[in-house]
Design an enzyme around this catalytic site. Sequence first.
Site, short mmCIF file in Angstrom:
data_model
loop_
_atom_site.label_atom_id
_atom_site.label_comp_id
_atom_site.label_asym_id
_atom_site.label_seq_id
_atom_site.Cartn_x
_atom_site.Cartn_y
_atom_site.Cartn_z
N HIS A 1 0.84 -1.20 0.00
CA HIS A 1 0.00 0.00 0.00
C HIS A 1 0.88 1.25 0.00
O HIS A 1 0.71 2.12 0.85
CB HIS A 1 -0.96 0.05 1.17
CG HIS A 1 -2.04 -0.99 1.12
ND1 HIS A 1 -3.32 -0.75 1.59
CD2 HIS A 1 -2.04 -2.24 0.66
CE1 HIS A 1 -4.03 -1.84 1.42
NE2 HIS A 1 -3.27 -2.78 0.87
N LYS B 1 1.63 4.69 -1.70
CA LYS B 1 0.82 5.61 -2.50
C LYS B 1 1.61 6.23 -3.66
O LYS B 1 1.03 6.89 -4.51
CB LYS B 1 0.23 6.71 -1.61
CG LYS B 1 -0.82 6.21 -0.62
CD LYS B 1 -2.17 6.72 -0.99
CE LYS B 1 -3.33 6.47 -0.09
NZ LYS B 1 -3.58 5.41 0.75
N PHE C 1 5.56 3.70 -8.89
CA PHE C 1 6.95 3.31 -9.13
C PHE C 1 7.34 3.69 -10.57
O PHE C 1 6.65 3.32 -11.52
CB PHE C 1 7.11 1.79 -8.97
CG PHE C 1 7.13 1.32 -7.54
CD1 PHE C 1 6.61 2.11 -6.51
CD2 PHE C 1 7.68 0.08 -7.21
CE1 PHE C 1 6.64 1.66 -5.19
CE2 PHE C 1 7.72 -0.36 -5.89
CZ PHE C 1 7.19 0.43 -4.88
N HIS D 1 -2.10 -5.75 -3.09
CA HIS D 1 -3.20 -4.87 -3.52
C HIS D 1 -4.53 -5.30 -2.89
O HIS D 1 -4.87 -6.49 -2.92
CB HIS D 1 -3.28 -4.93 -5.05
CG HIS D 1 -4.42 -4.17 -5.62
ND1 HIS D 1 -4.54 -2.82 -5.49
CD2 HIS D 1 -5.51 -4.58 -6.32
CE1 HIS D 1 -5.66 -2.43 -6.07
NE2 HIS D 1 -6.27 -3.47 -6.58
N PRO E 1 -10.82 -0.47 -4.23
CA PRO E 1 -11.59 -1.47 -4.99
C PRO E 1 -12.95 -1.83 -4.41
O PRO E 1 -13.91 -2.01 -5.15
CB PRO E 1 -10.66 -2.69 -5.00
CG PRO E 1 -9.30 -2.10 -4.87
CD PRO E 1 -9.44 -0.90 -3.99
N ASP F 1 -1.46 -1.76 -10.97
CA ASP F 1 -2.11 -3.00 -10.50
C ASP F 1 -2.36 -3.96 -11.66
O ASP F 1 -3.48 -4.47 -11.85
CB ASP F 1 -3.45 -2.68 -9.79
CG ASP F 1 -3.25 -1.72 -8.63
OD1 ASP F 1 -2.19 -1.78 -7.97
OD2 ASP F 1 -4.14 -0.89 -8.39
N ASN G 1 -17.48 10.90 3.71
CA ASN G 1 -17.42 10.75 2.25
C ASN G 1 -18.63 11.37 1.56
O ASN G 1 -18.50 12.33 0.81
CB ASN G 1 -17.32 9.27 1.87
CG ASN G 1 -16.00 8.64 2.28
OD1 ASN G 1 -14.97 9.32 2.33
ND2 ASN G 1 -16.01 7.35 2.57
O1 0FX Z 1 -3.93 1.87 1.70
P1 0FX Z 1 -5.32 1.81 1.17
O2 0FX Z 1 -6.14 0.72 1.70
O3 0FX Z 1 -5.28 1.60 -0.43
C1 0FX Z 1 -5.17 2.63 -1.40
C2 0FX Z 1 -5.70 2.11 -2.74
O4 0FX Z 1 -7.04 1.67 -2.62
C3 0FX Z 1 -4.82 0.99 -3.24
O5 0FX Z 1 -5.24 0.55 -4.51
C4 0FX Z 1 -3.37 1.47 -3.34
N1 0FX Z 1 -2.52 0.39 -3.78
C5 0FX Z 1 -2.94 1.99 -1.97
C6 0FX Z 1 -1.56 2.58 -2.03
O6 0FX Z 1 -3.83 3.05 -1.53
O7 0FX Z 1 -6.00 3.23 1.32
P2 0FX Z 1 -6.31 4.11 2.61
O8 0FX Z 1 -5.63 3.55 3.80
O9 0FX Z 1 -6.08 5.52 2.22
O10 0FX Z 1 -7.89 3.92 2.80
C7 0FX Z 1 -8.43 2.72 3.25
C8 0FX Z 1 -9.92 2.72 3.00
O11 0FX Z 1 -10.51 3.79 3.73
C9 0FX Z 1 -10.30 2.94 1.54
O12 0FX Z 1 -10.41 1.71 0.84
C10 0FX Z 1 -11.64 3.64 1.65
C11 0FX Z 1 -11.58 4.35 3.01
N2 0FX Z 1 -11.41 5.80 2.89
C12 0FX Z 1 -10.19 6.38 2.98
C13 0FX Z 1 -10.06 7.74 2.88
C14 0FX Z 1 -8.70 8.42 2.98
C15 0FX Z 1 -12.55 6.56 2.69
O13 0FX Z 1 -13.66 6.01 2.60
N3 0FX Z 1 -12.42 7.92 2.57
C16 0FX Z 1 -11.22 8.55 2.67
O14 0FX Z 1 -11.17 9.82 2.58
#
Ligand code: 0FX
Length: 247
Positions: free
Chosen positions: A79, A81, A84, A98, A110, A133, A226
């Site tokens: 994960h 962000k 690369f 992923h 996803p 991905d 959201n």
């Molecule tokens: O780290 P991650 O779970 O994943 C994201 C991408 O979905 C993924 O494809 C990519 N490889 C990775 C680097 O970044 O994302 P997160 O920790 O920012 O958010 C986790 C979940 O939280 C997300 O699936 C949906 C939710 N979320 C997050 C944020 C920041 C929300 O619903 N609203 C938001 O504003």
Amino acid sequence: MPYTSVLVVSDNETIVQRFIELLDDQPELIKGRTFRFACYPKHDSLRGKKISGYTIEPLDIKQDYQELIDRHDLVISAHCKQIFPEALVSSIKCVNIHPGYNPYNRGWYPQVFSILNGKPLGATIHEIDAKLDHGKIIDRELVELKTSDTSLTAYTRVQAKELELLKRNLARILTGDYQTLEPEEEGNINFKKDFEALRELDLAEEITFQHAIDRLRALSHPPFKNAYFIDTATGKRIWLRVELEEE
Ligand code: 0FX
């Protein structure tokens, strides 16, 4: 070929914590190799954090990728962000964990898009190529998506599956001793802007309850705000989320 100098880049605290726990639990994984952990330079809560014996270093991949090529033989994105650069992925082995079932709903969040478009949801570990991905699949598994799921409840299941896949495959990845599978199609991809476009609800839009419930549960992921609509009385945003409960 066994890899000996491993860089793990992550911007997700849960994943990086679990990754390190896995190394602590299985010392044979670190025997004969070095591990370095890094995050996006502006990640305030991870940058400089000490977990077990590791310090999470700030790393600007776009700027420092040549140093990574010289210093490491395997980079694992857990994960991360940052995208690369092609020069990095074509020079040393780069692997991505992923939170989706490639090649469906590649890219951003996803589970949000699987709730909306019904495409398969799961977790994937794959080699990184020049597209997002997209590379050869090392392992993947489906995760059930229930009618009562919100983004949060689905994501919790996906994250557990990612960690299960990591546990199952890490030793093989570190020795380069694994088979890969080509994704069966190009699939589809969603970007941050696609997620952003879902957030504002148009009070005048006529849709079925099915669509309204799906849109709201796809956007329900506490503590994040959201979904919103604009209050016609005040012009201010009003945030909302739903809770669903199965009988
Ligand atoms: O780290 P991650 O779970 O994943 C994201 C991408 O979905 C993924 O494809 C990519 N490889 C990775 C680097 O970044 O994302 P997160 O920790 O920012 O958010 C986790 C979940 O939280 C997300 O699936 C949906 C939710 N979320 C997050 C944020 C920041 C929300 O619903 N609203 C938001 O504003």
